[in-house]
Motif scaffolding. Sequence first.
Motif, PDB file in Angstrom:
ATOM      1  N   MET A 183       0.849  -1.176   0.000  1.00  0.00           N
ATOM      2  CA  MET A 183       0.000   0.000   0.000  1.00  0.00           C
ATOM      3  C   MET A 183       0.893   1.236   0.000  1.00  0.00           C
ATOM      4  SD  MET A 183      -3.112   1.177   2.489  1.00  0.00           S
ATOM      5  CE  MET A 183      -2.350   0.869   4.028  1.00  0.00           C
ATOM      6  N   LYS A 184       0.599   2.158  -0.901  1.00  0.00           N
ATOM      7  CA  LYS A 184       1.374   3.384  -1.035  1.00  0.00           C
ATOM      8  C   LYS A 184       0.448   4.576  -0.852  1.00  0.00           C
ATOM      9  CE  LYS A 184       5.111   5.483  -2.736  1.00  0.00           C
ATOM     10  NZ  LYS A 184       6.440   5.276  -3.032  1.00  0.00           N
ATOM     11  N   VAL A 185       0.873   5.565  -0.042  1.00  0.00           N
ATOM     12  CA  VAL A 185       0.075   6.751   0.241  1.00  0.00           C
ATOM     13  C   VAL A 185       0.731   7.961  -0.416  1.00  0.00           C
ATOM     14  CG1 VAL A 185      -0.836   8.259   2.047  1.00  0.00           C
ATOM     15  CG2 VAL A 185      -0.718   5.793   2.430  1.00  0.00           C
ATOM     16  N   PHE A 186      -0.067   8.749  -1.134  1.00  0.00           N
ATOM     17  CA  PHE A 186       0.399   9.977  -1.779  1.00  0.00           C
ATOM     18  C   PHE A 186      -0.380  11.152  -1.205  1.00  0.00           C
ATOM     19  CE2 PHE A 186       1.293   6.642  -4.760  1.00  0.00           C
ATOM     20  CZ  PHE A 186       2.496   6.991  -5.329  1.00  0.00           C
ATOM     21  N   ARG A 187       0.307  12.193  -0.836  1.00  0.00           N
ATOM     22  CA  ARG A 187      -0.323  13.442  -0.411  1.00  0.00           C
ATOM     23  C   ARG A 187      -0.600  14.290  -1.655  1.00  0.00           C
ATOM     24  NH1 ARG A 187      -2.100  13.465   4.559  1.00  0.00           N
ATOM     25  NH2 ARG A 187      -1.744  15.662   4.833  1.00  0.00           N
ATOM     26  N   SER A 188      -1.513  15.217  -1.543  1.00  0.00           N
ATOM     27  CA  SER A 188      -1.829  16.118  -2.648  1.00  0.00           C
ATOM     28  C   SER A 188      -0.896  17.324  -2.617  1.00  0.00           C
ATOM     29  CB  SER A 188      -3.276  16.590  -2.537  1.00  0.00           C
ATOM     30  OG  SER A 188      -3.578  17.500  -3.568  1.00  0.00           O
ATOM     31  N   ARG A 189      -0.542  17.795  -3.804  1.00  0.00           N
ATOM     32  CA  ARG A 189       0.181  19.080  -3.881  1.00  0.00           C
ATOM     33  C   ARG A 189      -0.766  20.179  -3.427  1.00  0.00           C
ATOM     34  NH1 ARG A 189       0.824  17.657  -8.898  1.00  0.00           N
ATOM     35  NH2 ARG A 189      -0.184  19.500  -9.719  1.00  0.00           N
ATOM     36  N   GLN A 190      -0.227  21.206  -2.829  1.00  0.00           N
ATOM     37  CA  GLN A 190      -1.036  22.337  -2.384  1.00  0.00           C
ATOM     38  C   GLN A 190      -0.711  23.522  -3.283  1.00  0.00           C
ATOM     39  OE1 GLN A 190      -3.074  21.450  -0.007  1.00  0.00           O
ATOM     40  NE2 GLN A 190      -4.084  23.358   0.429  1.00  0.00           N
ATOM     41  N   ASP A 191      -1.675  23.999  -4.022  1.00  0.00           N
ATOM     42  CA  ASP A 191      -1.496  25.086  -4.967  1.00  0.00           C
ATOM     43  C   ASP A 191      -1.917  26.401  -4.319  1.00  0.00           C
ATOM     44  OD1 ASP A 191      -0.848  26.016  -7.546  1.00  0.00           O
ATOM     45  OD2 ASP A 191      -2.948  25.992  -8.152  1.00  0.00           O
ATOM     46  N   PRO A 192      -1.120  27.470  -4.444  1.00  0.00           N
ATOM     47  CA  PRO A 192      -1.506  28.761  -3.851  1.00  0.00           C
ATOM     48  C   PRO A 192      -2.851  29.287  -4.361  1.00  0.00           C
ATOM     49  CG  PRO A 192       0.783  28.820  -4.559  1.00  0.00           C
ATOM     50  CD  PRO A 192       0.197  27.529  -5.047  1.00  0.00           C
ATOM     51  N   LEU A 193      -3.193  29.018  -5.618  1.00  0.00           N
ATOM     52  CA  LEU A 193      -4.476  29.475  -6.159  1.00  0.00           C
ATOM     53  C   LEU A 193      -5.638  28.827  -5.410  1.00  0.00           C
ATOM     54  CD1 LEU A 193      -6.154  31.018  -8.286  1.00  0.00           C
ATOM     55  CD2 LEU A 193      -5.994  28.968  -9.705  1.00  0.00           C
ATOM     56  N   MET A 194      -5.544  27.524  -5.178  1.00  0.00           N
ATOM     57  CA  MET A 194      -6.614  26.829  -4.463  1.00  0.00           C
ATOM     58  C   MET A 194      -6.711  27.316  -3.018  1.00  0.00           C
ATOM     59  SD  MET A 194      -8.002  24.937  -6.640  1.00  0.00           S
ATOM     60  CE  MET A 194      -7.710  24.152  -8.187  1.00  0.00           C
ATOM     61  N   ASP A 195      -5.563  27.520  -2.382  1.00  0.00           N
ATOM     62  CA  ASP A 195      -5.568  28.065  -1.016  1.00  0.00           C
ATOM     63  C   ASP A 195      -6.234  29.432  -0.986  1.00  0.00           C
ATOM     64  OD1 ASP A 195      -4.289  25.884   0.026  1.00  0.00           O
ATOM     65  OD2 ASP A 195      -2.297  26.794   0.012  1.00  0.00           O
ATOM     66  N   ALA A 196      -5.891  30.284  -1.946  1.00  0.00           N
ATOM     67  CA  ALA A 196      -6.463  31.631  -2.006  1.00  0.00           C
ATOM     68  C   ALA A 196      -7.976  31.570  -2.231  1.00  0.00           C
ATOM     69  CB  ALA A 196      -5.796  32.447  -3.110  1.00  0.00           C
ATOM     70  N   MET A 197      -8.438  30.646  -3.056  1.00  0.00           N
ATOM     71  CA  MET A 197      -9.874  30.518  -3.308  1.00  0.00           C
ATOM     72  C   MET A 197     -10.618  30.094  -2.041  1.00  0.00           C
ATOM     73  SD  MET A 197      -9.782  28.830  -7.131  1.00  0.00           S
ATOM     74  CE  MET A 197     -11.391  28.142  -6.995  1.00  0.00           C
ATOM     75  N   ILE A 198     -10.086  29.133  -1.310  1.00  0.00           N
ATOM     76  CA  ILE A 198     -10.747  28.659  -0.091  1.00  0.00           C
ATOM     77  C   ILE A 198     -10.727  29.745   0.980  1.00  0.00           C
ATOM     78  CG2 ILE A 198     -10.598  27.010   1.814  1.00  0.00           C
ATOM     79  CD1 ILE A 198      -9.700  24.921  -0.257  1.00  0.00           C
ATOM     80  N   ILE A 199      -9.575  30.386   1.176  1.00  0.00           N
ATOM     81  CA  ILE A 199      -9.471  31.457   2.170  1.00  0.00           C
ATOM     82  C   ILE A 199     -10.370  32.629   1.784  1.00  0.00           C
ATOM     83  CG2 ILE A 199      -7.894  33.173   3.154  1.00  0.00           C
ATOM     84  CD1 ILE A 199      -5.748  30.935   3.062  1.00  0.00           C
ATOM     85  N   GLY A 200     -10.404  32.971   0.494  1.00  0.00           N
ATOM     86  CA  GLY A 200     -11.285  34.038   0.024  1.00  0.00           C
ATOM     87  C   GLY A 200     -12.744  33.710   0.275  1.00  0.00           C
ATOM     88  N   LEU A 201     -13.133  32.471   0.058  1.00  0.00           N
ATOM     89  CA  LEU A 201     -14.508  32.047   0.310  1.00  0.00           C
ATOM     90  C   LEU A 201     -14.844  32.170   1.796  1.00  0.00           C
ATOM     91  CD1 LEU A 201     -17.129  30.756  -0.779  1.00  0.00           C
ATOM     92  CD2 LEU A 201     -16.077  28.543  -0.345  1.00  0.00           C
ATOM     93  N   ILE A 202     -13.942  31.716   2.636  1.00  0.00           N
ATOM     94  CA  ILE A 202     -14.176  31.803   4.082  1.00  0.00           C
ATOM     95  C   ILE A 202     -14.273  33.261   4.521  1.00  0.00           C
ATOM     96  CG2 ILE A 202     -13.137  31.366   6.349  1.00  0.00           C
ATOM     97  CD1 ILE A 202     -12.006  28.747   5.125  1.00  0.00           C
TER      98      ILE A 202
END
Length: 144
Positions: free
Chosen positions: A1-20
């Motif tokens: 079993m292999k686990v991969f984390r997701s890359r974190q993109d600044p655009l996606m972070d900005a969209m979520i923070i902007g929404l909040i």
Amino acid sequence: MKVFRSRQDPLMDAMIIGLILSMIVMMIVTLRTEEATFIEFVTIIGLPTFFMAILLLPRPRYIIDSEYFSYRSGIFRGKIAIDKIHKIEVGKTLWVGFKPAAARKGLIIHYNRYEEIYISPDGNDNFVNELLQYSPAIKIVRSA
């Protein structure tokens, strides 16, 4: 079993923070104006959207074992049989559809007949190579 984390993109972070932040501002304005329509709007649409955005903040992760590819992103979870995957598009972004991802230029996985899911593992090539170990018949399409 292999686990991969997701890359974190600044655009996606900005969209979520902007929404909040926009939900917080909307709630503050609503409390000051005390208009029933705004209160109803915030209660019906604002609070669920706010809590959904908070639930999406944790980084998604993807797990590959001998039979299944599984994903977890906040409250969204699922698994796809590796033998049902027939094509993977590498380096593309899916803007519409199901996206348990936190970055652009990820992978579009086509499975079953017409279903697709967009993910953004940390290391697209490592993820693809791991899937190909279990199912070498998967067609890989690389974006230019």
